[in-house]
Structure formats: C-alpha cells, structure tokens
Motif scaffolding. Structure first.
Motif, PDB file in Angstrom:
ATOM      1  N   ARG A  81      35.461  50.134 -10.963  1.00  0.00           N
ATOM      2  CA  ARG A  81      35.614  50.196  -9.502  1.00  0.00           C
ATOM      3  C   ARG A  81      36.859  49.433  -9.105  1.00  0.00           C
ATOM      4  NH1 ARG A  81      30.227  51.293  -9.823  1.00  0.00           N
ATOM      5  NH2 ARG A  81      29.401  52.433  -8.040  1.00  0.00           N
ATOM      6  N   TYR A 126      19.063  65.655  -1.440  1.00  0.00           N
ATOM      7  CA  TYR A 126      19.803  64.565  -2.081  1.00  0.00           C
ATOM      8  C   TYR A 126      20.240  63.566  -1.018  1.00  0.00           C
ATOM      9  CZ  TYR A 126      23.366  61.763  -4.302  1.00  0.00           C
ATOM     10  OH  TYR A 126      24.087  60.685  -4.762  1.00  0.00           O
ATOM     11  N   TRP A 130      34.605  58.407  -1.494  1.00  0.00           N
ATOM     12  CA  TRP A 130      34.935  58.925  -0.162  1.00  0.00           C
ATOM     13  C   TRP A 130      35.891  58.117   0.711  1.00  0.00           C
ATOM     14  CZ3 TRP A 130      33.036  56.854   4.585  1.00  0.00           C
ATOM     15  CH2 TRP A 130      32.181  55.772   4.441  1.00  0.00           C
ATOM     16  N   ASN A 189      22.503  53.110   6.412  1.00  0.00           N
ATOM     17  CA  ASN A 189      22.425  53.742   7.717  1.00  0.00           C
ATOM     18  C   ASN A 189      21.029  53.505   8.277  1.00  0.00           C
ATOM     19  OD1 ASN A 189      22.073  55.832   9.741  1.00  0.00           O
ATOM     20  ND2 ASN A 189      23.909  56.787   8.911  1.00  0.00           N
ATOM     21  N   ASP A 225      22.868  60.438  13.078  1.00  0.00           N
ATOM     22  CA  ASP A 225      22.107  60.791  11.866  1.00  0.00           C
ATOM     23  C   ASP A 225      20.609  60.854  12.159  1.00  0.00           C
ATOM     24  OD1 ASP A 225      23.752  60.771   9.168  1.00  0.00           O
ATOM     25  OD2 ASP A 225      24.591  59.161  10.377  1.00  0.00           O
ATOM     26  N   THR A 257      31.047  63.232 -18.032  1.00  0.00           N
ATOM     27  CA  THR A 257      29.836  62.468 -18.343  1.00  0.00           C
ATOM     28  C   THR A 257      28.687  63.446 -18.563  1.00  0.00           C
ATOM     29  OG1 THR A 257      29.423  62.175 -15.984  1.00  0.00           O
ATOM     30  CG2 THR A 257      30.520  60.366 -17.134  1.00  0.00           C
ATOM     31  N   VAL A 317      35.792  61.674 -13.439  1.00  0.00           N
ATOM     32  CA  VAL A 317      35.239  61.276 -14.743  1.00  0.00           C
ATOM     33  C   VAL A 317      33.903  61.958 -14.972  1.00  0.00           C
ATOM     34  CG1 VAL A 317      34.035  59.206 -13.900  1.00  0.00           C
ATOM     35  CG2 VAL A 317      34.796  59.317 -16.280  1.00  0.00           C
ATOM     36  N   GLY A 336      22.539  60.333  -0.402  1.00  0.00           N
ATOM     37  CA  GLY A 336      23.634  59.629  -1.052  1.00  0.00           C
ATOM     38  C   GLY A 336      23.666  58.145  -0.740  1.00  0.00           C
ATOM     39  N   HIS A 381      22.343  64.410   2.393  1.00  0.00           N
ATOM     40  CA  HIS A 381      22.728  63.439   3.412  1.00  0.00           C
ATOM     41  C   HIS A 381      23.638  62.401   2.782  1.00  0.00           C
ATOM     42  CE1 HIS A 381      22.260  59.685   5.836  1.00  0.00           C
ATOM     43  NE2 HIS A 381      22.479  60.550   6.808  1.00  0.00           N
ATOM     44  N   MET A 412      21.269  56.955 -10.330  1.00  0.00           N
ATOM     45  CA  MET A 412      22.504  56.757 -11.111  1.00  0.00           C
ATOM     46  C   MET A 412      23.048  55.376 -10.774  1.00  0.00           C
ATOM     47  SD  MET A 412      24.977  59.597  -9.427  1.00  0.00           S
ATOM     48  CE  MET A 412      24.726  60.217  -7.786  1.00  0.00           C
ATOM     49  N   ALA A 433      21.062  58.600  -4.967  1.00  0.00           N
ATOM     50  CA  ALA A 433      21.980  57.841  -5.807  1.00  0.00           C
ATOM     51  C   ALA A 433      21.249  56.757  -6.603  1.00  0.00           C
ATOM     52  CB  ALA A 433      23.080  57.225  -4.945  1.00  0.00           C
TER      53      ALA A 433
HETATM   54  N1  LIG Z   1      30.878  57.806 -13.609  1.00  0.00           N
HETATM   55  C1  LIG Z   1      30.295  57.109 -12.632  1.00  0.00           C
HETATM   56  N2  LIG Z   1      29.644  57.765 -11.650  1.00  0.00           N
HETATM   57  C2  LIG Z   1      29.041  57.071 -10.668  1.00  0.00           C
HETATM   58  C3  LIG Z   1      29.088  55.657 -10.635  1.00  0.00           C
HETATM   59  C4  LIG Z   1      29.786  54.990 -11.678  1.00  0.00           C
HETATM   60  O1  LIG Z   1      29.874  53.754 -11.712  1.00  0.00           O
HETATM   61  N3  LIG Z   1      30.381  55.750 -12.640  1.00  0.00           N
HETATM   62  N4  LIG Z   1      28.441  54.990  -9.622  1.00  0.00           N
HETATM   63  C5  LIG Z   1      27.273  55.626  -9.048  1.00  0.00           C
HETATM   64  C6  LIG Z   1      26.802  54.909  -7.857  1.00  0.00           C
HETATM   65  S1  LIG Z   1      26.376  53.268  -8.069  1.00  0.00           S
HETATM   66  C7  LIG Z   1      26.637  55.490  -6.656  1.00  0.00           C
HETATM   67  S2  LIG Z   1      25.894  54.597  -5.402  1.00  0.00           S
HETATM   68  C8  LIG Z   1      27.007  56.910  -6.456  1.00  0.00           C
HETATM   69  C9  LIG Z   1      27.565  57.206  -5.065  1.00  0.00           C
HETATM   70  O2  LIG Z   1      27.702  58.568  -4.912  1.00  0.00           O
HETATM   71  P1  LIG Z   1      27.119  59.384  -3.655  1.00  0.00           P
HETATM   72  O3  LIG Z   1      25.717  59.007  -3.402  1.00  0.00           O
HETATM   73  O4  LIG Z   1      27.386  60.808  -3.925  1.00  0.00           O
HETATM   74  O5  LIG Z   1      27.911  58.809  -2.429  1.00  0.00           O
HETATM   75  P2  LIG Z   1      29.452  58.687  -2.064  1.00  0.00           P
HETATM   76  O6  LIG Z   1      30.344  59.113  -3.136  1.00  0.00           O
HETATM   77  O7  LIG Z   1      29.551  57.292  -1.630  1.00  0.00           O
HETATM   78  O8  LIG Z   1      29.618  59.720  -0.844  1.00  0.00           O
HETATM   79  C10 LIG Z   1      29.228  59.348   0.389  1.00  0.00           C
HETATM   80  C11 LIG Z   1      29.356  60.462   1.411  1.00  0.00           C
HETATM   81  O9  LIG Z   1      28.689  60.012   2.595  1.00  0.00           O
HETATM   82  C12 LIG Z   1      29.465  60.272   3.737  1.00  0.00           C
HETATM   83  N5  LIG Z   1      29.119  59.278   4.745  1.00  0.00           N
HETATM   84  C13 LIG Z   1      29.584  58.031   4.904  1.00  0.00           C
HETATM   85  N6  LIG Z   1      28.961  57.411   5.905  1.00  0.00           N
HETATM   86  C14 LIG Z   1      28.064  58.281   6.401  1.00  0.00           C
HETATM   87  C15 LIG Z   1      27.112  58.210   7.455  1.00  0.00           C
HETATM   88  O10 LIG Z   1      26.939  57.207   8.134  1.00  0.00           O
HETATM   89  N7  LIG Z   1      26.340  59.317   7.667  1.00  0.00           N
HETATM   90  C16 LIG Z   1      26.484  60.447   6.929  1.00  0.00           C
HETATM   91  N8  LIG Z   1      25.690  61.469   7.193  1.00  0.00           N
HETATM   92  N9  LIG Z   1      27.403  60.547   5.952  1.00  0.00           N
HETATM   93  C17 LIG Z   1      28.161  59.470   5.680  1.00  0.00           C
HETATM   94  C18 LIG Z   1      30.891  60.244   3.255  1.00  0.00           C
HETATM   95  O11 LIG Z   1      31.655  61.084   4.051  1.00  0.00           O
HETATM   96  C19 LIG Z   1      30.770  60.760   1.803  1.00  0.00           C
HETATM   97  O12 LIG Z   1      30.974  62.135   1.762  1.00  0.00           O
HETATM   98  O13 LIG Z   1      27.981  57.286  -7.446  1.00  0.00           O
HETATM   99  C20 LIG Z   1      27.487  57.111  -8.746  1.00  0.00           C
HETATM  100  N10 LIG Z   1      28.388  57.740  -9.671  1.00  0.00           N
END
Ligand SMILES: Nc1nc2c(c(=O)[nH]1)N[C@H]1C(S)=C(S)[C@@H](COP(=O)(O)OP(=O)(O)OC[C@H]3O[C@@H](n4cnc5c(=O)[nH]c(N)nc54)[C@H](O)[C@@H]3O)O[C@H]1N2
Ligand SMILES: Nc1nc2c(c(=O)[nH]1)N[C@H]1C(S)=C(S)[C@@H](COP(=O)(O)OP(=O)(O)OC[C@H]3O[C@@H](n4cnc5c(=O)[nH]c(N)nc54)[C@H](O)[C@@H]3O)O[C@H]1N2
Ligand SMILES: [Mo]
Length: 702
Positions: free
Chosen positions: A579, A89, A587, A97, A457, A675, A671, A91, A375, A122, A119
């Motif tokens: 948002r 996965y 995070w 990055n 990374d 969902t 939330v 993220g 990641h 979604m 991501a």
């Molecule tokens: N209900 C609902 N759910 C949603 C959304 C919504 O609108 N509603 N939006 C969606 C969207 S658009 C997205 S993009 C996703 C995001 O969801 P995820 O892809 O799960 O990403 P984040 O929640 O941003 O978590 C990012 C993680 O990356 C880590 N991190 C930050 N910088 C770095 C780095 O440089 N290197 C590494 N290795 N780690 C790093 C942080 O510590 C954090 O743990 O959520 C989705 N989920």
C-alpha cells in the motif's frame, strides 16, 4: 477518524488542515485527508442515476424511476430463479458509511440470499473468525494498546502507511514514535523493509506465509521457559495442557529454515516480548490474507493471552465504543452454518467468501447468481482473479451498483445509483470506534448540500428494502419506517455505555447526538480498560485455547518442518502486496494530487535477484501465474527479501475495452489479474493474496 478543520465559503473548500483540537487525532492528517476537496469536486463523480442503453451508452434518469426499475428487475429474477439468484457485494467504504450501515442488516434480511459477499473475506475475516471462536462474538476484536505498550511486535502490517488497521489510531506515526521516546521497542517482521521500519528498533525479513511457524516457536518458547502468566484470565482458560503438547516440537531451531529467520533471533524476540510487562503482538493484512490466516490470528491471541498481554494495559485490549454494535450478550453460532454451492467454502456472518463469487455466477444450476447488487466496491480490481469476475459480471441478467464512480466494476451495471458523498454527508464511525486505541466519540456534520434531489446511500438502501422485503417475507416494523441514520445514532449513544437515564427526571443525561454536536472536535472517553470478563460470551464462558480444528492443521505443519527453504526455481518468487500513503485501494486514482509523481505500480525485486536475472529499475518484466500475466516496470531495491516480489493492488485503470473517464496519471496494471482465487485460508475461506507463487519472466511478452 482523523479530525479535519475545513475552511469553506459555503460552496467551495478554501483550506483543509488537521484539527489540533481533536483529542483523538491531535492535528494528524494524511495525504488523503488533505485532498478531500479534490475528491469531492472530481468532475467525473456521478450525480444522477445512469441507465445503460442497448448500445452500451448511459442515459441519466430520475431517482424514483431508477429505484422502481431496480426493484422490478431484481424481483423478476427472484421470482423466476429463487432468492439466492440475487447476490450482493459490499465494498470497503460500506463500513465507513454509517448511513448505509444503519440499514445494511435490514437489506440483508430483505434480500434473504446466501450469496452475500464483502471485502471482509479478502481482509480481516480471520480476525473476526477468531474473535467469535475464542470470545463468542465476531466483533470482540482485541486492539493493541499502542499508547501504553513498551514492546510492539508488528507482523504483516504497515501502520506508517495504512495508519493502523484493526487499530484505529487517528495518526499512527506519532503513536509509534512515542513508544520509542518512552524507552520502549518496536520490532517489525515483514518480507519487505517497510515505511514502518523507520519507526522501529529492528526489522527482520520473514518468508511470506511462514509466520505460523514463527508464532508456533514463540509459543513453544513461552511454555518451555515458563513464561506463562495467566493473570486475571486464569479462571476462563481451557485446553492449556493439550496446547502445550501440540506445540512442543516447534522449536526455534526447527522452524528457522522455513521462516528464513535465525533461531537465535526467534529466541531473543520471544524472550524480550514475553518478559516485558507491557508488550503486544500486532498482526494484520500480511498475516490474515494468507493461507494460514486463521492459524496466525489464533496463535497471536493465544500468545498475547498466555503471557499476560491480553486485556491488560499495554497489551491487546477491548474498546468501549459509545455506540455499541454488539447487541447481544448470548452466544450465537454465526460461522459455518452453510457452505458455498460450488466449492463448499464456509459461510461467515451471513456471507460467503469473495473468492467464490465468480464461480457462483459462472456455474449453472439451482442457486446460480443471475443478478447482483454492489455497494461501494470495485471487486474487478480488488478481488483475487478479478479478471474472471470481470467476465462473470458481463454474464449477469441484471446488475445494479450503488457507487459514486463509473469504474471497472460498475461499468457492468445496467443501472448505477450514485449517492450523495464526501462533504455532503455527515459522519459518525460506527465500526472503527470499536477498533480504536482510545475510547472516543465524534460527530462530523455535512458541510454542503447534495445536488438537488440526490439521494443518500441510506435512502437508496431503504427504498430497496421496501421493494425486496415482501418476497422474503421480511416484515418491516414501524421502527424501520421511523429510522434514519441520525435517529439511530442518537438512540445508540443514549442507550450506549456512556448514555445515562435518570429515573428521577425521566431524562437521558449522558452522551447524545446533541452533546456531540456541541463538541465538534470530539469527546475523549479515556484509555481502554480491561473488560474481557464482562464481554466474554462463549457458550460455556470459557476461552478455548486449542480449538477442535487446530490439531489437524498443526499435524500438517509439523510434517512440513524441514531445515531447508523449499527450493524455488530460477524464475519463481513469492508475491506480496503493497500500500502507498497516497492511495486508497482501487479508487483515489482520479485525484490528481494523489496520483501524481513517479509511477508506483511497479514490481519490487531484491537487488541480488535482479542481478541474477539481469533486471534493472524501469525495465518492463512479466509476472505470470495460473490465472494470467501482467507486464509492469521493475523497481530494484534492497528493501525486498530475496525471493519475494511486491506489487501494489488497486491499479489497472483504463484497461482495454473499458473506456472509463479516469484521469489518473498512472493507470498501471491490476495485480489481481494474477492472484489466484483458488488459494484461500481453508479455515475461514479468506483470500490468500500473500505468498502466492509467481514467475518473473524477463523479455517475454504475454
Ligand atoms: N492483491 C490485493 N488485493 C486486495 C488487497 C491487497 O492488499 N492486495 N486488499 C484488500 C482489501 S483489505 C480491501 S478492503 C479491498 C477493497 O476493495 P473494494 O471493497 O472493492 O473497495 P475499493 O477498491 O475501496 O472501492 C471502493 C468503491 O466505493 C466507492 N465509494 C467510496 N465512497 C463511497 C460511498 O460513500 N458510497 C458509495 N456508494 N460508494 C462509495 C468508490 O467510488 C469505489 O468505487 O481490496 C482487497 N484487495
Ligand atoms: N494509504 C492507504 N491506507 C490504507 C489503505 C490504502 O489502500 N492506502 N487501505 C486501508 C485498508 S482497506 C486496510 S485493510 C488497511 C491495511 O493495513 P495494513 O495491514 O497495515 O496494510 P498493508 O500495507 O497491506 O500491510 C501489510 C504488510 O504485510 C506485509 N506482508 C505481506 N505478506 C506477509 C507475510 O506473509 N508475512 C508478514 N509477516 N508480512 C507480510 C507487507 O509487506 C505489508 O508491509 O489499510 C488501510 N489504510
Ligand atoms: Mo481492507
């Protein structure tokens, strides 16, 4: 992409300001940028690899040991169960990055698993799906030319908070203000009266997940009133007559009831948009993460195109980034080449929809996921029915997470690899320059050195690739071994659209990393220019206006046309997300300066609904769905459309049993515990967060 001016003493940050000399962001800064030092200095940031002990505690180990352990454990799973048994996965921060991105392609090929997720599915998958479908490449994404448009119709986006998405602005608010200052109009269609409406001439409520009907009516109006303006794209179009026939029944009068918008408003908006020379429809998250995500994105492209608002100034345009990630000119089918094992959802660009991740772990049989790499993600909080994924991760034989923090997802890891991050890392934006409203290039060097011995990374990725490649028969070239992010960046710049090679002197004289280093504020490369004719790479070099899958969906939609809103029972609502300016997905809740203030993890309810149900602000209510129930305070507001609830995502820290070092002021609830992962856009497989039906229960506990 917003330029920051950071004053420091070599170790500590003294001040952070918006960089006024940055030609792209022009001094703009958001609260997250302003707090970057707090993020950087967060004491809960991980600095060395953590290995989980049999009693669940964590032990720090060395980097070399950690990487060979990760490789060995992943290999063991692959040898026993096959290549697909290891899933991955990626993220949201992965795409920000550039170091990791340098090796992301090699990592996928070395892993050679069908079970890759990100991501994307979604978020913006429908945009990419349509870019591939209509223009031949998943990254041919059209961006609103916000600086020159006179009419911006915003649907399902909140740029005043998000700062523009698939529309990198380096400061959305000043650019929105400028539209009105030059006499243009901004119109917002959203079930919530958002922060963006403060920059708009008009806002109209629209019922969640009914935008497709509105857009069909708009297209019907374009045809009925002869507003078609094919302009320079005429030679490329195919299927216009069939399209005209298939939308003719979707009149404003027939869709008005279902959208909750008066027919007269739909007519007026259609006319104003179609008859303004420089106009654009901009649709984002609210439109892509719903059951009609692909249809909405298709229609926006088609309407922009047929009214002369695509690939033209002030419309939706294609950028010319200094490093061009689009490496091929030939068409290649990169969607739907295979399907997920359990539910049969389609592949997209070598990935499967994240909505199927949990079931692919939990359902036994050949191809079941037994181990995971993650990641930069926290899908336990961010993906639909994250609670199920929480349970699924606990079942894995092995999990390795590359992340800076111990969070709801990485707590399941056997091994956490925390890279150097934030101010220790240099930056160039490979991806978001493709989506920028002006062409621009900027390189930000790192300010500080990482902790001694800490890996980046990209180093972690490269080490994993070396271990995984042999079993996948993926040959590692000399180029691979030579590559580093900076070398690839320089090469990308030299061979990119602004690079120049002089045959005479045998020297590169155009844009290079050296030039970017010498211009730390960034280099402006001009406004977007029309270029679709040169980048279009569909198999027949045509733009198909009516994709072959569209008619059956249009038929299904026309069967649902009715003059009345479907009745909701007393406690039933449509759910949408939200948002906030001082948050970033799941995070940044550790940053006190961002998390402070009143609790933002509330469910917003319209005033009349609240009165009807006897709810007041601050009262705890239960919101329930097929997948679960959460309890959180209500916030009564006229900003919500009646019948719709809004809950932000990314909360739910410090949940029972996790015992995480999270210092956030307001942990809230997730939330995504309610969902439903079964609700997706069937065409692309994208998660459909918006418009899910939920129950609001007063005075009941779960
Ligand atoms: N209900 C609902 N759910 C949603 C959304 C919504 O609108 N509603 N939006 C969606 C969207 S658009 C997205 S993009 C996703 C995001 O969801 P995820 O892809 O799960 O990403 P984040 O929640 O941003 O978590 C990012 C993680 O990356 C880590 N991190 C930050 N910088 C770095 C780095 O440089 N290197 C590494 N290795 N780690 C790093 C942080 O510590 C954090 O743990 O959520 C989705 N989920
Ligand atoms: N401060 C901050 N900025 C961020 C982020 C963050 O978490 N915090 N996340 C970043 C990420 S990963 C992304 S992808 C972008 C997202 O950028 P945006 O898409 O601009 O962000 P959202 O706030 O999710 O906007 C979605 C809008 O759609 C509306 N909406 C919901 N359902 C529907 C519907 O059915 N129809 C219509 N017409 N509208 C609907 C919502 O009310 C909301 O106003 O933001 C990025 N920027
Ligand atoms: Mo996102």
């Amino acid at each position: 992409m917003c330029g920051l001016e950071i004053e420091h003493d070599g170790e500590k940050v003294l001040s952070v300001r918006g960089d006024k000399k940055d030609p792209f962001s022009r001094g703009f800064i958001c609260p997250k940028g302003a707090r970057i030092a707090e993020l950087h200095e967060d004491p809960s940031r991980l600095k060395s690899p953590l290995l989980k002990q049999p009693d669940g505690s964590w032990k720090e180990i060395g980097w070399t040991e950690a990487l060979s352990l990760a490789g060995a454990r992943l290999q063991a799973v692959r040898e026993e169960y096959g290549l697909d048994a290891v899933g991955m996965y990626l993220g949201n921060p992965t795409v920000h990055n550039y170091g990791f991105l340098t090796f992301a392609g090699d990592l996928r090929r070395a892993l050679k698993s069908r079970n890759v997720f990100s991501a994307t599915s979604m978020d913006q998958l429908p945009h990419q799906f349509m870019a591939h479908e209509m223009f031949g490449h998943t990254l041919h994404l059209a961006v609103p030319d916000i600086d020159r448009t006179d009419y911006l119709l915003v649907m399902g986006a909140n740029p005043a908070v998000s700062n523009g998405s698939l529309m990198s602005t380096g400061g959305a608010k000043p650019r929105l203000e400028a539209i009105r200052a030059r006499g243009g109009q901004v119109i917002v269609l959203d079930p919530r009266r958002t922060e963006t409406t403060r920059y708009a001439d008009a806002h109209h409520f629209i019922r969640p997940a009914t935008d497709v009907y509105f857009l069909l009516a708009m297209l019907q109006q374009v045809f009925a009133n002869n507003w078609v303006n094919r302009a320079h794209l005429a030679p490329f179009l195919s299927g216009e007559e069939a399209l005209r026939q298939s939308v003719k029944d979707f009149t404003p009068e027939r869709v008005a009831g279902i959208c909750g918008l008066p027919a007269a408003t739909i007519r007026q908006l259609s006319k104003d948009y179609a008859t303004t020379e420089r106009a654009v429809i901009y649709g984002r998250m609210g439109l892509s993460t719903q059951e009609h995500g692909t249809l909405c994105n298709w229609l926006i492209l088609v309407i922009n195109l047929l009214t002369g608002h695509l690939d033209r100034e002030g419309g939706a345009m294609f950028s010319t980034p200094a490093v061009n990630l689009i490496r091929r000119k030939q068409y290649k089918k990169t969607y739907g080449r295979y399907h997920s094992r359990v539910r049969g959802l389609p592949e997209a660009e070598g990935e499967l929809p994240v909505a199927v991740l949990a079931e692919e772990i939990l359902t036994p049989g050949p191809g079941q996921i037994r181990a995971m790499i993650t990641h930069a993600g926290n899908p336990v909080l961010s993906s639909p029915n994250g609670k199920q994924l929480d349970r699924a991760f606990a079942e894995l034989d092995f999990m390795v997470c590359i992340d800076v923090f111990l969070n709801e997802t990485t707590r399941h890891a056997d091994l956490i690899l925390p890279p150097a991050a934030f101010l220790e890392v240099d930056h160039y934006d490979f991806v978001f320059n493709h989506l920028a409203v002006r062409n621009n290039a900027k390189y930000s060097p790192s300010l500080f050195s990482p902790a001694p011995g800490q890996w980046y990374d990209w180093q972690i990725a490269k080490a994993l690739i070396k271990q995984l490649a042999p079993l996948a028969n993926y040959p590692l070239s000399r180029f691979f071994h030579w590559s580093t992010p900076q070398r690839l960046l320089n090469l990308g710049l030299l061979t990119g659209p602004y690079g120049k090679f002089s045959k005479l002197s045998k020297l590169f004289t155009g844009l290079s990393l050296g030039k970017l280093r010498a211009n730390p504020h960034g280099i402006a490369l001009g406004p977007l220019v029309p270029r679709l004719a040169t980048i279009l790479c569909t198999p027949d070099r045509k733009i198909k206006l009516l994709p072959e899958w569209a008619p059956e969906h249009l038929l299904a939609l026309s069967e649902k046309l009715t003059d009345d809103l479907p009745a909701l029972s007393n406690h039933e609502f449509y759910l949408i997300g939200r948002r906030h300016l001082r948050s970033n997905n799941s995070w940044m809740h550790n940053v006190a300066g961002l998390a402070k203030g009143k609790n933002r993890c509330t469910v917003q309810v319209n005033t009349t609904d609240a009165e009807r149900l006897g709810i007041t602000t601050g009262q705890e209510v239960t919101i329930a769905s097929r997948t679960g129930a959460i309890r959180l305070p209500a916030e009564v507001t006229a900003e919500m459309m009646p019948g719709v609830l809004s809950i932000p995502h990314g909360f739910g820290h410090q949940r029972k049993g996790t015992n995480l070092p999270v210092a956030a002021a307001a942990p809230g609830v997730s939330v995504n515990d309610i969902t439903d992962e079964q609700l997706v856009d069937p065409i692309s497989g994208n998660a459909a967060f918006s418009g899910q039906r939920v129950q609001l229960l007063v005075g009941l506990t779960t």
